[in-house]
Structure formats: structure tokens, C-alpha cells
Scaffold this motif. Structure first.
Motif, short mmCIF file in Angstrom:
data_model
loop_
_atom_site.label_atom_id
_atom_site.label_comp_id
_atom_site.label_asym_id
_atom_site.label_seq_id
_atom_site.Cartn_x
_atom_site.Cartn_y
_atom_site.Cartn_z
N THR A 194 4.90 38.24 28.28
CA THR A 194 5.59 38.65 27.16
C THR A 194 7.02 39.09 27.77
N CYS A 195 6.76 39.86 28.87
CA CYS A 195 7.89 40.19 29.54
C CYS A 195 8.75 39.32 30.11
N ILE A 196 8.17 37.88 30.50
CA ILE A 196 8.96 36.84 30.99
C ILE A 196 9.87 36.22 29.78
N VAL A 197 9.06 36.02 28.56
CA VAL A 197 9.46 35.15 27.53
C VAL A 197 10.53 36.07 26.87
N ALA A 198 10.35 37.59 26.81
CA ALA A 198 11.21 38.25 26.16
C ALA A 198 12.69 38.30 26.88
N ASN A 199 12.88 37.83 28.33
CA ASN A 199 13.75 38.00 29.10
C ASN A 199 14.79 36.50 29.16
N PHE A 200 13.71 35.42 29.14
CA PHE A 200 14.16 34.20 29.33
C PHE A 200 13.51 33.37 28.36
N GLY A 201 14.46 32.65 27.48
CA GLY A 201 14.09 31.71 26.67
C GLY A 201 13.50 32.14 25.41
N LEU A 202 13.73 33.16 24.93
CA LEU A 202 12.94 33.65 23.71
C LEU A 202 13.39 32.46 22.41
N ALA A 203 14.71 32.25 22.20
CA ALA A 203 15.06 31.40 21.39
C ALA A 203 14.44 30.05 21.19
N GLN A 204 14.15 29.45 22.57
CA GLN A 204 13.43 28.19 22.67
C GLN A 204 12.17 28.30 22.43
N ILE A 205 11.64 29.44 22.78
CA ILE A 205 10.07 29.61 22.45
C ILE A 205 9.53 29.82 21.00
N ILE A 206 10.58 30.37 20.23
CA ILE A 206 10.57 30.42 18.80
C ILE A 206 10.69 29.24 18.26
N GLN A 207 11.57 28.22 18.62
CA GLN A 207 11.62 27.17 18.00
C GLN A 207 10.15 26.00 18.35
N VAL A 208 9.84 26.36 19.32
CA VAL A 208 8.52 25.82 19.68
C VAL A 208 7.24 26.35 18.72
N SER A 209 7.37 27.64 18.89
CA SER A 209 6.05 28.41 18.26
C SER A 209 6.14 28.37 16.65
N LEU A 210 7.26 28.43 16.30
CA LEU A 210 7.52 28.79 14.66
C LEU A 210 6.89 27.62 13.99
N PRO A 211 6.86 26.35 14.19
CA PRO A 211 6.03 25.41 13.37
C PRO A 211 4.43 25.54 13.71
N ALA A 212 4.27 25.86 14.84
CA ALA A 212 2.65 26.24 15.02
C ALA A 212 2.30 27.57 14.09
N ILE A 213 3.02 28.44 13.96
CA ILE A 213 2.82 29.68 13.00
C ILE A 213 2.94 29.53 11.60
N LEU A 214 3.85 28.62 11.07
CA LEU A 214 3.93 28.04 9.86
C LEU A 214 2.71 27.33 9.41
N LEU A 215 2.19 26.56 10.54
CA LEU A 215 0.80 25.75 10.26
C LEU A 215 -0.45 26.74 10.26
#
Length: 432
Positions: free
Chosen positions: A318-339
Motif C-alpha cells: 500500500t505504501c509503495i503504490v500510494a507513492n508510485f503509480g496509483l493512477a496506473q494501478i487504478i486503471q488496472v484494478s478498476l475493471p476488476a472491481i467493477l466485475l
């Protein structure tokens, strides 16, 4: 269970759900709904509060959260849980909570970028609180949540006594279909999937108080869901009212965070920003602690992974993602959450049906497959990835497609047919 323990678990449940998004979203809806705030909020509460509360009640009825996927093949059930906890944990939910806490709680008061320092401190506190799961009810339910509720009451009372404006005419979306639009917006909060994840923490907290018999767990879960529903409903109503009466100070605001910030500043002045910062940081902290605890509890229960080790891994990621690449992670994980959200709700409904009568066997696999297929169409629509021609055709052909819930009716049909067929077969077997 003692009344004070029951109340503490209910308060903890409310705090686990109350993230920054729950505070930011209703003001935006309130500003748009205007004079139609009440019908819009009626629809919103049904899906944003009623759906998670129903999920908590069902999880209590099946006594063990793992029973939600018991009827699935083991590999499929484990895949669902791993994807769920990864999405709402270090891949999306927890980093977003950390960054929102910084953006609204710290950044307005400092010059320069201190995200890394804040993230390290915030995650360290999260880890410290999550390391002692047996004390989670005491930390959150008996101390942090009452403080959070007092701060929210201060804001709500001030808004009721001296509102900064009057509700305006509703926007186009809320003029003729306020209830329907409220239903859609409530569903899109995705708290239904959060309820499935938090179920691990809540059931564990109930068991830790000596309540382990299935009927007793079901009864206590019903009370806990009721406490959560009352508190969260009141919070949404208060924040919606803030938005509806903010037109004079929130002109030009683009999101609920700006509306809330401007409103609090208008009522309390400079001290209002401090109050809002404390509310946001406290809300985000309770959410990250709960998600860490839920993830660690799942991996401990399912894979015998050490609780402390899993907590460290989840918080570190969480600490790593919050500082580096949150926007990219959101793009990848949002479809999974919507499913995952409709799949989680479908599994909850199937488990509820089977808990009513053992003769009902709704076939969790077929329910999951049908929901996955139609949920994928909804996800593509929400992400604006559906081709325009197909989008127009699906609008005409699929009920609830415009509400991003085209999966619901096929899921209910499969659920009903399979349950009825299994019941009839059971009766034939008994009479043979």
C-alpha cells in the motif's frame, strides 16, 4: 454479548465503511439534486446502505464468511477471494485512502511535497493498530469512532443551524427521475463489495466476544447491521444536506471534496479546515486498518499465513503504490472491481437463498458465470469501452443496462430457476 460490546462492534462496522469517499460523494449529489434531495437520497440509501447491510446480515446467517464460496470449486473460490482482497486492499482501496487523507488532511497546510513522509507515518500507524486484531473493537469501536461521530455531529449541527444557502433547482438528471438516479449512484459506491471484505473482521469480532453458535452469530449480525445502517444513513443525509445548501459557496466546485472544503470553511473559518482534516484522516485510517485486518484474517484462515507477516506485506505494498503509480494501478484494478462487485452481490444472494432452506440449491457456479458475463457488459459501459453501435443496441435490448445493472435480472432468473428445480427434486426424492 454485553450491550456495550454489541454497540462497540456496531460502531466499529460504521467506521470501517466510512472512508473519504463516503464523505465526499453525498455533497456532490446533494448539490445536483437540490430541491429533489429527499427522493434522490431515498434511492441512494436503498443501494448505498441497504445493500451492504443486507450483505452483513447474510454473512451472519452463514456464520463463516468462507461459506460464501463453499459451493464453488476450491480454485474458483480462492481466486475470487484473492482478487477481492487485492483490489480493495493494496491495489486500489487502501492506497486511495492514504492519498485522499494526504490531499485533504495535510496538503492544504504545508508547502512542498510530503506525501512520502505522510505515507510512511500513516502506514506505520495502520500497521500498529492492525497488529493487535483482538483490540480492534477497542481501538476503533470504543475510541476512534465516537471521536469521529462527534466531529461529524459538530459539522451537521452547524449546517442545520446556519446553512450557507438554500437548495436550488435540480439538475437534469434529478428533475424527473431522482429516485432512480439515486439508486444508480448508491450502487456505484461499491460498498457491497466492501461489505464482503469487512465480513471477515466483523464475524471475527463477534466470535472474539464469545458468540460462536450460528444462530447467535446471525442474531448479533442483524443488530450490528442495524447500527451501521442508522449511522451511515444519518451521515449520508447530513452530507447530502450540506451539498444541497452549498450553492452560494460552492459555485464552480468540480467534486464533493471541494464542496465540503468550501462549506466547512464558510461555517467555521480557518478552524473548519482543521476539523475537516481530522475527520478525513480519521475516516481513512479506520478504513485502512479494517482492510489490513480483513486481508490478513483471510490469508490466515485460508492459507495458514502468519497474521503479522500478511499485515506487513499488505501495508508495505500500500505504501509503495500510494507513492508510485496509483493512477496506473487504478486503471488496472478498476475493471476488476467493477466485475467483482456484481459477482460478490450475486454470491450473497445465492447464499441467502440457500440459508433459508437446505432444499434450495441455487447453483453458485451458474449464478457466478451469468453475472460475470453480463457484469462484463456493465463494466465496459462504465469504462466507456463499449462500441457505440453495441451500446445503442444493448440500451434497447437489456433491462437495467443504463443503470449499470444488466446482470441483475439474468442473475435472479438463474437463481430462481435453479432453486425451484432443486426444491422440486428434493420433494420428489422425499415422496418416492
Amino acid at each position: 454479548m454485553k450491550t456495550q460490546d454489541l454497540l462497540a462492534i456496531g460502531l466499529m462496522t460504521f467506521a470501517l465503511f466510512l472512508g473519504a469517499g463516503n464523505l465526499i460523494f453525498p455533497p456532490s449529489m446533494g448539490l445536483e439534486a437540490g430541491t429533489n434531495l429527499l427522493p434522490a437520497m431515498m434511492g441512494f440509501l436503498i443501494t448505498a446502505v441497504g445493500l451492504p447491510a443486507f450483505t452483513l446480515i447474510v454473512l451472519g446467517r452463514i456464520a463463516n464468511t468462507n461459506n460464501l464460496t463453499k459451493s464453488l470449486p476450491p480454485w474458483l473460490g480462492q481466486t475470487f477471494w484473492v482478487l477481492l482482497f487485492t483490489s480493495i486492499g493494496p491495489a486500489f482501496g487502501m492506497p486511495r485512502a492514504v492519498t485522499v487523507a494526504y490531499e485533504m488532511g495535510i496538503k492544504p497546510f504545508v508547502d512542498g511535497d510530503y506525501l512520502l513522509v505522510f505515507t510512511l507515518i500513516f502506514c506505520a500507524v495502520t500497521l500498529l493498530l492492525a497488529f493487535t486484531p483482538g483490540k480492534l473493537v477497542d481501538y476503533i469501536g470504543k475510541f476512534m469512532t465516537p471521536a469521529l461521530i462527534l466531529m461529524l455531529i459538530a459539522l451537521s449541527v452547524a449546517a442545520l443551524i446556519s446553512p450557507l444557502g438554500a437548495p436550488q433547482l435540480p439538475s437534469a438528471d434529478y428533475q424527473n427521475s431522482a429516485v432512480t438516479h439515486g439508486l444508480i449512484q448508491g450502487y456505484m459506491t461499491m460498498d457491497g463489495i466492501a461489505a464482503v471484505g469487512f465480513g471477515w473482521v466483523i464475524i471475527q469480532a463477534i466470535n472474539a466476544k464469545g458468540v460462536t453458535a450460528p444462530k447467535d452469530v446471525a442474531r448479533v449480525s442483524l443488530y450490528v447491521a442495524g447500527i451501521y445502517a442508522v449511522l451511515m444513513g444519518a451521515c449520508y443525509l447530513a452530507m447530502g444536506y450540506v451539498g444541497a445548501t452549498s450553492s452560494t459557496v460552492a459555485n464552480g466546485a468540480t467534486n464533493g471534496g471541494e464542496i465540503l472544503t468550501l462549506y466547512v470553511h464558510g461555517i467555521f473559518g480557518e478552524y473548519g479546515q482543521v476539523l475537516l482534516a481530522a475527520i478525513i484522516i480519521m475516516a481513512c485510517l479506520t478504513t485502512t486498518v479494517g482492510l489490513t485486518n480483513a486481508s490478513a484474517e483471510y490469508y490466515r484462515s485460508s492459507f495458514k499465513a502468519p497474521f503479522a507477516l500478511t499485515s506487513v506485506i499488505v501495508v508495505t505494498l500500500t505504501c509503495i503504490v500510494a507513492n508510485f503509480g496509483l493512477a496506473q494501478i487504478i486503471q488496472v484494478s478498476l475493471p476488476a472491481i467493477l466485475l467483482l462487485c456484481p459477482i460478490a452481490i450475486a454470491l450473497v444472494m445465492a447464499s441467502f437463498v440457500s440459508s433459508i432452506n437446505s432444499a434450495f440449491k441455487p447453483s453458485h457456479v451458474s449464478v457466478l458465470v451469468v453475472t460475470l458475463v453480463f457484469g462484463a457488459l456493465d463494466a465496459l459501459s462504465i469504462l466507456d469501452l463499449m462500441p457505440s453501435v453495441a451500446h445503442s443496441q444493448l440500451q434497447d435490448m437489456l433491462p437495467l443496462y443504463n443503470a449499470h445493472a444488466s446482470w441483475l435480472i439474468p442473475c435472479l432468473v438463474v437463481l430462481s430457476v435453479n432453486s425451484l428445480r432443486s426444491f422440486i427434486n428434493q420433494q420428489k426424492t422425499c415422496t418416492a
